[in-house]
Design a protein around this motif. Structure first.
Motif, PDB file in Angstrom:
ATOM      1  N   TRP A 102      -7.311  10.260  -3.037  1.00 25.98           N
ATOM      2  CA  TRP A 102      -7.058  11.264  -4.072  1.00 25.98           C
ATOM      3  C   TRP A 102      -5.879  10.909  -4.962  1.00 25.98           C
ATOM      4  O   TRP A 102      -5.933  11.074  -6.166  1.00 25.98           O
ATOM      5  N   ARG A 103      -4.802  10.431  -4.352  1.00 19.04           N
ATOM      6  CA  ARG A 103      -3.629  10.017  -5.112  1.00 19.04           C
ATOM      7  C   ARG A 103      -3.131   8.701  -4.535  1.00 19.04           C
ATOM      8  O   ARG A 103      -2.971   8.566  -3.320  1.00 19.04           O
ATOM      9  N   ILE A 104      -2.871   7.746  -5.409  1.00 17.78           N
ATOM     10  CA  ILE A 104      -2.623   6.374  -4.953  1.00 17.78           C
ATOM     11  C   ILE A 104      -1.501   5.731  -5.774  1.00 17.78           C
ATOM     12  O   ILE A 104      -1.374   5.977  -6.981  1.00 17.78           O
ATOM     13  N   ILE A 105      -0.720   4.880  -5.114  1.00 10.70           N
ATOM     14  CA  ILE A 105       0.138   3.921  -5.813  1.00 10.70           C
ATOM     15  C   ILE A 105      -0.531   2.563  -5.680  1.00 10.70           C
ATOM     16  O   ILE A 105      -0.839   2.115  -4.569  1.00 10.70           O
ATOM     17  N   LEU A 106      -0.786   1.903  -6.808  1.00  7.52           N
ATOM     18  CA  LEU A 106      -1.436   0.590  -6.818  1.00  7.52           C
ATOM     19  C   LEU A 106      -0.422  -0.464  -7.263  1.00  7.52           C
ATOM     20  O   LEU A 106       0.318  -0.255  -8.225  1.00  7.52           O
ATOM     21  N   HIS A 107      -0.422  -1.581  -6.551  1.00  8.05           N
ATOM     22  CA  HIS A 107       0.531  -2.659  -6.842  1.00  8.05           C
ATOM     23  C   HIS A 107      -0.238  -3.975  -6.862  1.00  8.05           C
ATOM     24  O   HIS A 107      -0.919  -4.314  -5.889  1.00  8.05           O
ATOM     25  N   GLY A 108      -0.165  -4.681  -7.970  1.00  6.15           N
ATOM     26  CA  GLY A 108      -0.931  -5.914  -8.071  1.00  6.15           C
ATOM     27  C   GLY A 108      -0.182  -6.999  -8.814  1.00  6.15           C
ATOM     28  O   GLY A 108       0.594  -6.725  -9.732  1.00  6.15           O
ATOM     29  N   MET A 109      -0.415  -8.240  -8.414  1.00  6.23           N
ATOM     30  CA  MET A 109       0.204  -9.375  -9.079  1.00  6.23           C
ATOM     31  C   MET A 109      -0.627  -9.781 -10.299  1.00  6.23           C
ATOM     32  O   MET A 109      -1.694  -9.213 -10.559  1.00  6.23           O
ATOM     33  N   ARG A 110      -0.159 -10.731 -11.050  1.00  7.03           N
ATOM     34  CA  ARG A 110      -0.869 -11.195 -12.236  1.00  7.03           C
ATOM     35  C   ARG A 110      -2.290 -11.636 -11.857  1.00  7.03           C
ATOM     36  O   ARG A 110      -2.495 -12.388 -10.902  1.00  7.03           O
ATOM     37  N   GLY A 111      -3.267 -11.122 -12.592  1.00  9.93           N
ATOM     38  CA  GLY A 111      -4.665 -11.432 -12.315  1.00  9.93           C
ATOM     39  C   GLY A 111      -5.363 -10.388 -11.470  1.00  9.93           C
ATOM     40  O   GLY A 111      -6.584 -10.426 -11.313  1.00  9.93           O
ATOM     41  N   ALA A 112      -4.593  -9.426 -10.907  1.00 11.41           N
ATOM     42  CA  ALA A 112      -5.193  -8.386 -10.075  1.00 11.41           C
ATOM     43  C   ALA A 112      -5.883  -7.343 -10.945  1.00 11.41           C
ATOM     44  O   ALA A 112      -5.494  -7.105 -12.088  1.00 11.41           O
ATOM     45  N   GLY A 113      -6.884  -6.730 -10.377  1.00 12.11           N
ATOM     46  CA  GLY A 113      -7.594  -5.679 -11.092  1.00 12.11           C
ATOM     47  C   GLY A 113      -8.808  -5.247 -10.308  1.00 12.11           C
ATOM     48  O   GLY A 113      -9.035  -5.668  -9.173  1.00 12.11           O
ATOM     49  N   MET A 114      -9.610  -4.388 -10.931  1.00  7.32           N
ATOM     50  CA  MET A 114     -10.794  -3.845 -10.277  1.00  7.32           C
ATOM     51  C   MET A 114     -11.998  -4.019 -11.180  1.00  7.32           C
ATOM     52  O   MET A 114     -11.914  -3.856 -12.399  1.00  7.32           O
ATOM     53  N   PHE A 115     -13.125  -4.341 -10.548  1.00  6.49           N
ATOM     54  CA  PHE A 115     -14.382  -4.570 -11.248  1.00  6.49           C
ATOM     55  C   PHE A 115     -14.804  -3.348 -12.071  1.00  6.49           C
ATOM     56  O   PHE A 115     -14.343  -2.225 -11.825  1.00  6.49           O
ATOM     57  N   ASN A 116     -15.688  -3.539 -13.007  1.00 10.32           N
ATOM     58  CA  ASN A 116     -16.195  -2.456 -13.837  1.00 10.32           C
ATOM     59  C   ASN A 116     -17.032  -1.503 -12.980  1.00 10.32           C
ATOM     60  O   ASN A 116     -17.949  -1.918 -12.269  1.00 10.32           O
ATOM     61  N   HIS A 117     -16.719  -0.198 -13.054  1.00  9.81           N
ATOM     62  CA  HIS A 117     -17.412   0.774 -12.212  1.00  9.81           C
ATOM     63  C   HIS A 117     -17.206   2.186 -12.731  1.00  9.81           C
ATOM     64  O   HIS A 117     -16.403   2.422 -13.626  1.00  9.81           O
ATOM     65  N   GLN A 118     -17.939   3.126 -12.132  1.00 10.66           N
ATOM     66  CA  GLN A 118     -17.708   4.556 -12.292  1.00 10.66           C
ATOM     67  C   GLN A 118     -17.188   5.092 -10.964  1.00 10.66           C
ATOM     68  O   GLN A 118     -17.578   4.616  -9.904  1.00 10.66           O
ATOM     69  N   ASP A 119     -16.304   6.091 -11.002  1.00 18.20           N
ATOM     70  CA  ASP A 119     -15.795   6.679  -9.774  1.00 18.20           C
ATOM     71  C   ASP A 119     -16.911   7.430  -9.054  1.00 18.20           C
ATOM     72  O   ASP A 119     -17.591   8.277  -9.645  1.00 18.20           O
ATOM     73  N   PHE A 120     -17.086   7.140  -7.783  1.00 21.97           N
ATOM     74  CA  PHE A 120     -18.243   7.614  -7.032  1.00 21.97           C
ATOM     75  C   PHE A 120     -18.290   9.135  -6.917  1.00 21.97           C
ATOM     76  O   PHE A 120     -19.364   9.738  -6.962  1.00 21.97           O
ATOM     77  N   LEU A 121     -17.132   9.790  -6.771  1.00 24.14           N
ATOM     78  CA  LEU A 121     -17.112  11.235  -6.552  1.00 24.14           C
ATOM     79  C   LEU A 121     -17.278  12.046  -7.827  1.00 24.14           C
ATOM     80  O   LEU A 121     -17.206  13.274  -7.792  1.00 24.14           O
ATOM     81  N   GLN A 122     -17.490  11.375  -8.960  1.00 23.27           N
ATOM     82  CA  GLN A 122     -17.723  12.066 -10.233  1.00 23.27           C
ATOM     83  C   GLN A 122     -16.507  12.874 -10.691  1.00 23.27           C
ATOM     84  O   GLN A 122     -16.631  13.906 -11.352  1.00 23.27           O
ATOM     85  N   THR A 123     -15.329  12.406 -10.350  1.00 19.26           N
ATOM     86  CA  THR A 123     -14.090  13.050 -10.754  1.00 19.26           C
ATOM     87  C   THR A 123     -13.565  12.442 -12.052  1.00 19.26           C
ATOM     88  O   THR A 123     -14.047  11.410 -12.515  1.00 19.26           O
ATOM     89  N   SER A 124     -12.552  13.097 -12.608  1.00 17.07           N
ATOM     90  CA  SER A 124     -11.765  12.507 -13.690  1.00 17.07           C
ATOM     91  C   SER A 124     -10.518  11.882 -13.059  1.00 17.07           C
ATOM     92  O   SER A 124     -10.265  12.056 -11.867  1.00 17.07           O
ATOM     93  N   SER A 125      -9.728  11.173 -13.850  1.00 19.99           N
ATOM     94  CA  SER A 125      -8.558  10.518 -13.266  1.00 19.99           C
ATOM     95  C   SER A 125      -7.522  10.225 -14.334  1.00 19.99           C
ATOM     96  O   SER A 125      -7.852   9.998 -15.495  1.00 19.99           O
ATOM     97  N   TRP A 126      -6.235  10.259 -13.924  1.00 16.95           N
ATOM     98  CA  TRP A 126      -5.168   9.801 -14.803  1.00 16.95           C
ATOM     99  C   TRP A 126      -4.379   8.692 -14.106  1.00 16.95           C
ATOM    100  O   TRP A 126      -4.318   8.623 -12.890  1.00 16.95           O
ATOM    101  N   HIS A 127      -3.814   7.807 -14.914  1.00 15.04           N
ATOM    102  CA  HIS A 127      -3.068   6.653 -14.414  1.00 15.04           C
ATOM    103  C   HIS A 127      -1.794   6.497 -15.244  1.00 15.04           C
ATOM    104  O   HIS A 127      -1.853   6.451 -16.472  1.00 15.04           O
ATOM    105  N   ILE A 128      -0.669   6.401 -14.562  1.00 21.87           N
ATOM    106  CA  ILE A 128       0.613   6.151 -15.222  1.00 21.87           C
ATOM    107  C   ILE A 128       1.111   4.768 -14.794  1.00 21.87           C
ATOM    108  O   ILE A 128       1.240   4.488 -13.597  1.00 21.87           O
TER     109      ILE A 128
END
Length: 235
Positions: A102-128
């Motif tokens: 539900w709420r996450i801190i994400l930490h990634g090095m150069r080149g990190a990321g996530m594949f193209n997708h839709q959120d499975f639970l059909q929620t909205s989301s904000w990212h700072i």
């Protein structure tokens, strides 16, 4: 934390459960990353990405008593009301928040990321973005017909192969960078893909949003997920 020692280039990428110190160790010392990679030729090979799932206590300890919640848009704080009132105890509330990411801190090095997708639970989301810069590719749900979603995770929107995916030229999407101190919001069912460019990596704080526009779909998806035999229904 949920550790992705070779980023998240595909939908079937699974995390390792690791201690924060271990994740930081290979983040700061990539030569110590000895995790096997089933696809060593992938773009994310050796790129460390890890997620800290926040429960209710983590979230409010993170904000602290001196944090001015008015800095967050009211729409982004609305979940606190039902999270507080719909669960009988902190234990059940925390279990839900961790299991549902539900709420996450994400930490990634150069080149990190996530594949193209839709959120499975059909929620909205904000990212700072707290540190660094993260590139986002975001598309309205009606653009899915150009994103080759029949290929599992779909396509790599940052490195399209127009010979194999010519329809992608028709897609009307947003491709932009979100830098430290900036925020991004996407509504229910929007496609999104991310990529980190800066050498220092990125740190992002994100939260899921349920509101009057998506709650029915979210409830339906949760009921489906909690049926016996589903990912959460037997646990």
């Amino acid at each position: 934390v949920e550790l992705y020692p070779h980023s998240m280039p595909q939908a079937n990428t699974k995390p390792y459960l690791a201690k924060m110190n271990d994740a930081l160790n290979i983040f700061n010392h990539p030569e110590r990353n000895n995790y096997k990679n089933s696809n060593p030729t992938s773009m994310g090979h050796g790129v460390v990405y890890f997620h800290l799932n926040l429960d209710w206590n983590h979230w409010h300890n993170l904000l602290g008593p001196d944090m001015d919640l008015s800095a967050l848009h009211p729409h982004w704080r609305a979940d606190d009301d039902w999270l507080l009132n719909c669960f009988s105890s902190n234990e059940t509330r925390n279990n839900f928040m961790r299991a549902a990411h539900w709420r996450i801190i994400l930490h990634g090095m150069r080149g990190a990321g996530m594949f193209n997708h839709q959120d499975f639970l059909q929620t909205s989301s904000w990212h700072i973005t707290i540190r660094g810069t993260k590139q986002w590719h975001v598309c309205h749900p009606n653009q899915g017909r150009y994103l080759y979603q029949n290929l599992g995770a779909g396509m790599d929107c940052f490195h399209p192969n127009y010979l194999k995916q010519p329809e992608f030229r028709k897609a009307q999407c947003t491709d932009d960078n979100v830098t430290a101190g900036e925020a991004l919001f996407y509504p229910q069912a929007y496609f999104h893909q991310t990529l980190t460019h800066e050498e220092e990596g990125t740190m992002t704080l994100t939260s899921t949003v349920v509101d009057k526009y998506n709650w029915e779909e979210v409830v339906g998806r949760m009921l489906m997920e909690c049926k016996p035999g589903s990912r959460y229904g037997d646990g």
